[in-house]
Design an enzyme around this catalytic site. Sequence first.
Site, PDB file in Angstrom:
ATOM      1  N   LYS A 132      49.978 -14.596 -16.604  1.00 37.27           N
ATOM      2  CA  LYS A 132      49.742 -16.058 -16.563  1.00 37.27           C
ATOM      3  C   LYS A 132      49.799 -16.592 -15.128  1.00 37.27           C
ATOM      4  O   LYS A 132      50.636 -17.424 -14.777  1.00 37.27           O
ATOM      5  CB  LYS A 132      50.743 -16.815 -17.431  1.00 37.27           C
TER       6      LYS A 132
HETATM    7  N1  5IU Z   1      52.652 -15.946 -25.867  1.00 35.79           N
HETATM    8  C1  5IU Z   1      52.967 -16.730 -26.947  1.00 35.79           C
HETATM    9  N2  5IU Z   1      52.434 -17.977 -27.030  1.00 35.79           N
HETATM   10  C2  5IU Z   1      51.603 -18.485 -26.096  1.00 35.79           C
HETATM   11  C3  5IU Z   1      51.290 -17.653 -25.002  1.00 35.79           C
HETATM   12  C4  5IU Z   1      51.811 -16.413 -24.912  1.00 35.79           C
HETATM   13  O1  5IU Z   1      53.708 -16.334 -27.827  1.00 35.79           O
HETATM   14  O2  5IU Z   1      51.132 -19.621 -26.227  1.00 35.79           O
HETATM   15  I1  5IU Z   1      50.068 -18.357 -23.589  1.00 35.79           I
HETATM   16  C5  5IU Z   1      53.173 -14.583 -25.696  1.00 35.79           C
HETATM   17  C6  5IU Z   1      54.655 -14.489 -25.583  1.00 35.79           C
HETATM   18  C7  5IU Z   1      54.933 -13.152 -26.154  1.00 35.79           C
HETATM   19  C8  5IU Z   1      53.893 -12.960 -27.209  1.00 35.79           C
HETATM   20  O3  5IU Z   1      54.735 -12.165 -25.159  1.00 35.79           O
HETATM   21  O4  5IU Z   1      52.802 -13.763 -26.819  1.00 35.79           O
HETATM   22  C9  5IU Z   1      54.314 -13.365 -28.593  1.00 35.79           C
HETATM   23  O5  5IU Z   1      55.421 -12.623 -29.021  1.00 35.79           O
HETATM   24  P1  5IU Z   1      56.134 -12.829 -30.437  1.00 35.79           P
HETATM   25  O6  5IU Z   1      55.080 -12.459 -31.495  1.00 35.79           O
HETATM   26  O7  5IU Z   1      57.282 -11.902 -30.376  1.00 35.79           O
HETATM   27  O8  5IU Z   1      56.555 -14.239 -30.552  1.00 35.79           O
END
Ligand code: 5IU
Length: 533
Positions: A369
Amino acid sequence: MTHCVEGELTPQRPAKTSCGDVAPCCDRNEGHSSPRATQGERRLACGAEHGTGCEEDLFFVSTKRRRFLGMEQLAKDLFEIGAVKFGTFKLKSGITSPFYVDLRVAVSYPRVLRSIAALYLECLQDFSGAFDVICGVPYTALPFATAMAVQGDLPMVMCRKEVKDHGTRRVVEGAFTQGSRCLIIEDVVTSGSSILEVVGALRAEGLKVDHAIVLLDREQGGCEALLGQGIGLRSVFRISNLVGTLRNLNLLEPGKVDMILDFICTARAASDVKRPETNVPSALPVAASSSSPVRDQLYSIAEKKRSILCVATDVQSTKELLGIADAVGPHICVLKLHADIIQDWTTDTSRRLRELADKHSFMLFEDRKFADIGNTVVAQFSAGVHRISSWADIVNAHAIPGPGLIEGLRHACAISGRMIGLLLVAQMSSKGNLIDERYTATCLRMAREAFPFCIGFIAQERLDPTGKLFVMAPGVQLDSKGDQLGQQYNSPEYLLKRKGVDFLIVGRGIYGSEEPAKAAQMYKELSWSVLHG
Ligand code: 5IU
């Protein structure tokens, strides 16, 4: 490959004559076309040969410059003859618009008509295909197509708006044969419906149509709608760049320009982002070659492995990371990671990760990001402990710093010599995040401009109606609605069927489960069957 493009950015070298001379299809010094093409050369200078000599490079530069000057002059002319007006206008749709375009008046100005025809002819050089005839969309574009036909020595056909109830009752007038390839000429595109009407009539008569040129794209989704019907659109101007040109000529005040650009963005957000929540088809069928090798590779892996699953591995050691990658590898198309969470990261971590990616055929997505100025992200991307550009296939960035960030990443990517695709964070899954529809719409515009380097979004719903720019959605889990820190989860079914996303990102639902391999297989099969079942 067909895509939406504007005129000034990618000028091509002109066609060569049979004796090898460079023969531009337009006499650019005069700003209008030279009717040099013979009957036999009526591929409309589309099969331009590319030489390698430095004279040609000089020619290339000056062609670009000439085209730019031609566009600048035409922008000025259109403004002066009142074909483009700025103020407050009530449109047919009831919307109040800060600009108004009516190109019909151009027929009264022969010089303007000539410039319009010359710029259409310039656009022709950017097509790689060939055309047998051109056809103007009635009525405004008819004189434009005619001027172009005369200047470029191009055969033309006419498509009737109303069919007579006597005489031949022909819909398409002029000489053509079944399978003749026809290029559509239009003045302004908004939704694309007028072009599609003519395309339908021409196709019904046996003509082959897959390209159109428009003088002005109002950027209200017409380009994408046409692409959805197999029509690649090229435009001389997009409204935002016409407005920008007029500002540079001091014909528009900066305040007005901002207002107009805001209007364009908001109108586009309405057409792009607010879609019904039901029956949104997923973009996976749009897997055909897209001119982005990274996107093509992803879709090819997804189809081969029957997987649209990306596993997020927010773990803290190389051992855990590699262990999960090896376990879920057979079931995923992408592995997402945060290299900066791994406490013992070394170049050996990235080397072994790449080996696993190759072994199981998945792509590596570093969820970095990026969100700084271009100069800084170049270093963040290619230097430091992680040297992301040396191993990642996909990276993401926030759009907030503006296009300089994308340029920086693209530049660093070119230096690395590797193919890497960028995803813009256009929406987030976390509760209370600050992204609104306008920001998302701006991300969409930036991503379109940055394609094929930018290949899609991290978002919660489909943003590009054509599916060319795909969406990977995080915030996916079956067993939970969220966590204590604002994460919000949706089901695969909801995101795929109702929101039209293309790929799912599952983190804790997989790496936090007792058997990550089994969980990955379950999410993979479930999401694939939602999509294809
Ligand atoms: N992630 C999110 N939401 C977002 C963004 C990135 O969850 O809006 I931009 C990332 C954070 C993590 C993964 O690395 O996606 C989701 O993980 P979980 O399924 O464990 O929540």
